[in-house]
Write an enzyme that holds these catalytic residues in place. Structure first.
Site, PDB file in Angstrom:
ATOM      1  N   GLU A 160     -18.617   6.722  -1.926  1.00  0.00           N
ATOM      2  CA  GLU A 160     -17.451   7.610  -1.966  1.00  0.00           C
ATOM      3  C   GLU A 160     -17.644   8.660  -3.060  1.00  0.00           C
ATOM      4  OE1 GLU A 160     -12.896   6.555  -1.713  1.00  0.00           O
ATOM      5  OE2 GLU A 160     -13.618   6.050  -3.692  1.00  0.00           O
ATOM      6  N   GLU A 181      -3.354   9.267  -1.777  1.00  0.00           N
ATOM      7  CA  GLU A 181      -2.424   8.157  -1.855  1.00  0.00           C
ATOM      8  C   GLU A 181      -1.689   8.167  -3.194  1.00  0.00           C
ATOM      9  OE1 GLU A 181      -5.432   5.108  -0.265  1.00  0.00           O
ATOM     10  OE2 GLU A 181      -4.359   5.799   1.491  1.00  0.00           O
ATOM     11  N   ASP A 223       0.151  11.826  -0.916  1.00  0.00           N
ATOM     12  CA  ASP A 223      -0.878  12.783  -0.475  1.00  0.00           C
ATOM     13  C   ASP A 223      -2.095  12.042   0.085  1.00  0.00           C
ATOM     14  OD1 ASP A 223      -2.329  11.880  -2.699  1.00  0.00           O
ATOM     15  OD2 ASP A 223      -1.846  13.626  -3.929  1.00  0.00           O
ATOM     16  N   TRP A 268       0.861  -1.193   0.000  1.00  0.00           N
ATOM     17  CA  TRP A 268       0.000   0.000   0.000  1.00  0.00           C
ATOM     18  C   TRP A 268       0.891   1.233   0.000  1.00  0.00           C
ATOM     19  CZ3 TRP A 268      -4.785  -0.056  -1.468  1.00  0.00           C
ATOM     20  CH2 TRP A 268      -5.566   1.078  -1.319  1.00  0.00           C
TER      21      TRP A 268
HETATM   22  C1  BGC Z   1      -8.817   7.774  -0.664  1.00  0.00           C
HETATM   23  C2  BGC Z   1      -8.263   8.009   0.717  1.00  0.00           C
HETATM   24  C3  BGC Z   1      -9.109   7.309   1.769  1.00  0.00           C
HETATM   25  C4  BGC Z   1      -9.323   5.850   1.408  1.00  0.00           C
HETATM   26  C5  BGC Z   1     -10.303   5.169   2.341  1.00  0.00           C
HETATM   27  C6  BGC Z   1      -8.968   6.295  -0.899  1.00  0.00           C
HETATM   28  O1  BGC Z   1      -9.517   6.118  -2.155  1.00  0.00           O
HETATM   29  O2  BGC Z   1      -7.950   8.325  -1.647  1.00  0.00           O
HETATM   30  O3  BGC Z   1      -8.250   9.382   0.998  1.00  0.00           O
HETATM   31  O4  BGC Z   1      -8.487   7.425   3.006  1.00  0.00           O
HETATM   32  O5  BGC Z   1      -9.824   5.758   0.099  1.00  0.00           O
HETATM   33  O6  BGC Z   1     -11.523   5.838   2.387  1.00  0.00           O
END
Ligand code: BGC
Length: 354
Positions: free
Chosen positions: A310, A159, A156, A105
């Site tokens: 999301e 990610e 960032d 990761w």
């Molecule tokens: C996002 C992160 C988040 C993670 C879990 C990822 O797709 O970029 O900001 O912490 O999902 O929600």
């Protein structure tokens, strides 16, 4: 479904998806998010404090404190400057039992630890509960860690971009170190906090607006975090205002906002949590009517069970990537606990006496 229903549902979804260990799972139905992130969890715990679910936030913080303290030796070495291998840093996400896991990761991310210190400060402040010795130890370790590494490039909050210095991340370290001083009643980090703000203002601004990362003039919605929760710049600051104007004109489409224009994750759709984040800014900027429109838009995206994903594909930066991600990981994560948390935070900002 009305706002009252979605508000209650959001609380229920968060409580139901808190593991017995105290960890909040990022999304229970999306295998890649079957972990607990410091970033997501800290915002979720804050939402729980706002609604008076203090036991839930306390359990999350105790999970976080245990995870930090059991890595004391590793953290102390890092604080001394022994950074030989980036696999030795604190990971950004953990299994629900606190195990760091062995899967690959983008582990090196600093923002979540800054936000965690802020969230813990809010927890103590809002719940009226006492700081324990264990908490003090974890605060000391995390702030030492952040103050040692704050100038290191890292991934960032999306990610991505491993080799850059991100303004949102740096602002979280600012907010976290300030919270640490307040929590411990000390003044250990005021010098670094000043340096961070100077860096943001000197190197993090291009044409009067904040950059995504140093040297990159793109705008990114996470820059809203420079105002809330990190309070580096207020709603009156011209740089912050210009940045939000850009977010609104370049990233606000079809009722919600994108992360950034080149985003292709699930086609680069519009994100609930970021849209709520803009709503939070609007309330602080004295525009509750516009913020309410945003709250209504979020409500319109909830499914019949009151679940928020999301992101949504009402507007996509690059539709050709949507099937690629669906094929890889399934539909966009739902329910995403962080989306529900940001909805709750905005709801409470608009209804403080509820
Ligand atoms: C996002 C992160 C988040 C993670 C879990 C990822 O797709 O970029 O900001 O912490 O999902 O929600």
């Amino acid at each position: 479904m009305n706002h009252e229903d979605l508000y209650q549902k959001s609380i229920d979804i968060i409580i139901k998806n808190q593991n017995l260990t105290g960890a909040y799972v990022a999304c229970p139905t999306f295998p890649t998010y079957n972990y607990s992130w410091f970033r997501d969890g800290s915002y979720i715990a804050y939402a729980m404090d706002l609604v008076g679910e203090y036991d839930s936030s306390a359990q999350f913080h105790s999970w976080a404190v245990d995870n930090i303290n059991k890595r004391e030796t590793q953290i102390r070495l890092l604080i001394k400057g022994n950074l030989n291998n980036y696999e030795e840093v604190l990971h950004t996400r953990y299994h629900l039992d606190g195990d760091a896991g062995i899967d690959y990761w983008e582990n090196f991310q600093l923002d979540g630890f800054g936000v965690w210190l802020w969230s813990l400060y809010e927890h103590i402040h809002l719940s009226g509960r006492k700081l324990t010795n264990e908490m003090e130890k974890a605060i000391e370790l995390v702030s030492g860690y952040l103050s040692m590494l704050w100038q290191e490039p890292c991934y960032d909050c999306w990610e991505e971009n491993r080799n850059e210095k991100h303004i949102y991340t740096i602002s979280c370290i600012y907010g976290g170190l300030k919270a640490s001083d307040l929590l411990l009643g000390s003044n250990s980090f005021s010098g670094i906090v000043r340096k961070i703000k100077n860096l943001i203002l000197k190197e993090g601004v291009i044409n009067g607006s904040l950059c995504k990362y140093l040297g990159n003039g793109e705008v990114d919605s996470s820059l809203l975090g420079v105002h809330f929760p990190n309070n580096v710049l207020t709603t009156r600051d011209p740089i912050m205002r210009k940045t939000v104007k850009r977010i609104q004109s370049e990233l606000y489409k079809a009722g919600g906002i994108h992360r950034y224009t080149a985003d292709t994750y699930y086609g680069g759709g519009i994100w609930i949590l970021l849209t709520a984040w803009l709503g939070i800014w609007l309330v602080d900027d004295g525009k509750p009517k516009e913020a309410k429109e945003i709250l209504d838009w979020i409500l319109s995206r909830a499914d019949t069970e009151g679940q928020l994903a999301e992101q949504y594909d009402d507007s996509l930066n690059d539709p050709s990537y949507l099937p690629v991600w669906i094929e890889k990981w399934g539909a966009s994560a739902k329910p995403l606990l962080w989306s529900h948390a940001m909805y709750i935070i905005l709801y409470r900002k608009l209804n403080p006496d509820r």
